[in-house]
Write an enzyme that holds these catalytic residues in place. Structure first.
Site, short mmCIF file in Angstrom:
data_model
loop_
_atom_site.label_atom_id
_atom_site.label_comp_id
_atom_site.label_asym_id
_atom_site.label_seq_id
_atom_site.Cartn_x
_atom_site.Cartn_y
_atom_site.Cartn_z
N GLU A 148 50.18 -90.26 21.33
CA GLU A 148 50.27 -91.08 19.97
C GLU A 148 49.14 -92.08 20.00
O GLU A 148 48.65 -92.44 21.24
CB GLU A 148 51.60 -91.82 20.43
CG GLU A 148 52.22 -93.02 19.31
CD GLU A 148 52.31 -92.49 17.94
OE1 GLU A 148 51.32 -91.88 17.47
OE2 GLU A 148 53.26 -92.53 17.48
N ASP A 149 48.86 -92.95 18.94
CA ASP A 149 47.89 -93.75 18.86
C ASP A 149 48.04 -94.97 19.48
O ASP A 149 47.23 -95.67 20.30
CB ASP A 149 47.30 -93.93 17.53
CG ASP A 149 48.22 -94.14 16.56
OD1 ASP A 149 49.55 -94.40 16.91
OD2 ASP A 149 48.14 -94.35 15.38
N ASP A 203 54.25 -99.55 19.93
CA ASP A 203 54.49 -101.06 19.33
C ASP A 203 55.98 -101.36 19.81
O ASP A 203 56.29 -101.66 21.02
CB ASP A 203 54.25 -100.84 18.24
CG ASP A 203 54.26 -102.36 17.55
OD1 ASP A 203 54.93 -103.30 17.63
OD2 ASP A 203 53.47 -102.54 16.38
N PHE A 258 47.31 -106.79 14.81
CA PHE A 258 47.34 -105.54 13.83
C PHE A 258 45.84 -104.75 14.06
O PHE A 258 44.74 -105.39 13.47
CB PHE A 258 47.89 -105.67 12.67
CG PHE A 258 47.89 -104.50 11.71
CD1 PHE A 258 49.19 -103.56 11.80
CD2 PHE A 258 46.90 -104.05 10.92
CE1 PHE A 258 49.12 -102.60 11.19
CE2 PHE A 258 47.07 -102.82 10.29
CZ PHE A 258 48.14 -101.98 10.32
N ARG A 316 40.66 -95.44 9.46
CA ARG A 316 40.91 -94.48 10.75
C ARG A 316 39.46 -93.94 11.28
O ARG A 316 39.52 -93.79 12.29
CB ARG A 316 41.60 -93.32 10.14
CG ARG A 316 43.09 -93.52 9.90
CD ARG A 316 43.74 -92.13 9.25
NE ARG A 316 45.05 -92.32 8.75
CZ ARG A 316 46.23 -92.89 9.32
NH1 ARG A 316 46.32 -92.84 10.68
NH2 ARG A 316 47.34 -92.89 8.68
#
Length: 173
Positions: A97-98, A101, A150, A163
């Protein structure tokens, strides 16, 4: 209007950390094969960089899970948009996963995959925001912890943009 983006984690630091994670995975799975499950779309850059550095045999499969849409905050609703193509039964699976959160999406996904009887199931994330955690998630391989910002770049996006940045950045207001 062009957004101004401040570098939070340099390309060099991202690359160095990916090399370290790949080395650890290679040691942990010496003599074994690993299936990397790339969580689309955000982790595709991280997954391919990681896979190219792992020295044990690697196969790839892809899932698409959503809880964000075009928002900057998780909606809390987890949807599986694309499931795996192949069975994971008796395989060493690492979900890639990037960013982690709230933990909702990954908690749901790991539970969803665990009932498919993999030999092992681990979680690898490029970035972790522990201050935002609402649901506990065990992360086996963490690239870097970041503050509650963010972020974009290295696969992470804002409304599908940014991206392709080779670093992790923050959009300045």
């Amino acid at each position: 209007m062009e957004d101004k983006i401040r570098v939070l984690i340099s390309e060099e630091d991202v690359t160095k950390r990916i090399n370290e994670i790949a080395e650890q995975i290679s040691k942990d799975y010496e003599g074994e094969e690993v299936l990397l499950v790339c969580v689309l779309k955000g982790s595709v850059f991280f997954t391919t960089a990681l896979a190219s550095r792992i020295t044990v045999p690697v196969t790839l499969d892809f899932m698409q899970v959503s809880s964000y849409g075009n928002e900057t905050v998780s909606s809390g609703r987890v949807k599986i948009l694309k499931d795996l193509d192949d069975s994971i039964r008796d395989k060493n699976v690492i979900v890639v996963e990037d960013i982690i959160d709230s933990g909702r999406t990954l908690s749901h996904l790991m539970s969803f995959l665990s009932v498919r009887e993999p030999k092992s199931l681990k979680l690898c994330a490029l970035l972790d925001k522990p201050s935002r955690r609402e649901v506990p998630v065990d992360v086996d391989y963490i690239g870097m912890q970041i503050p509650d910002l963010f972020v974009v770049g290295y696969g992470l996006d804002y409304a599908q943009k940014y991206r392709n940045l080779p670093y992790i950045g923050v959009i300045e207001q």
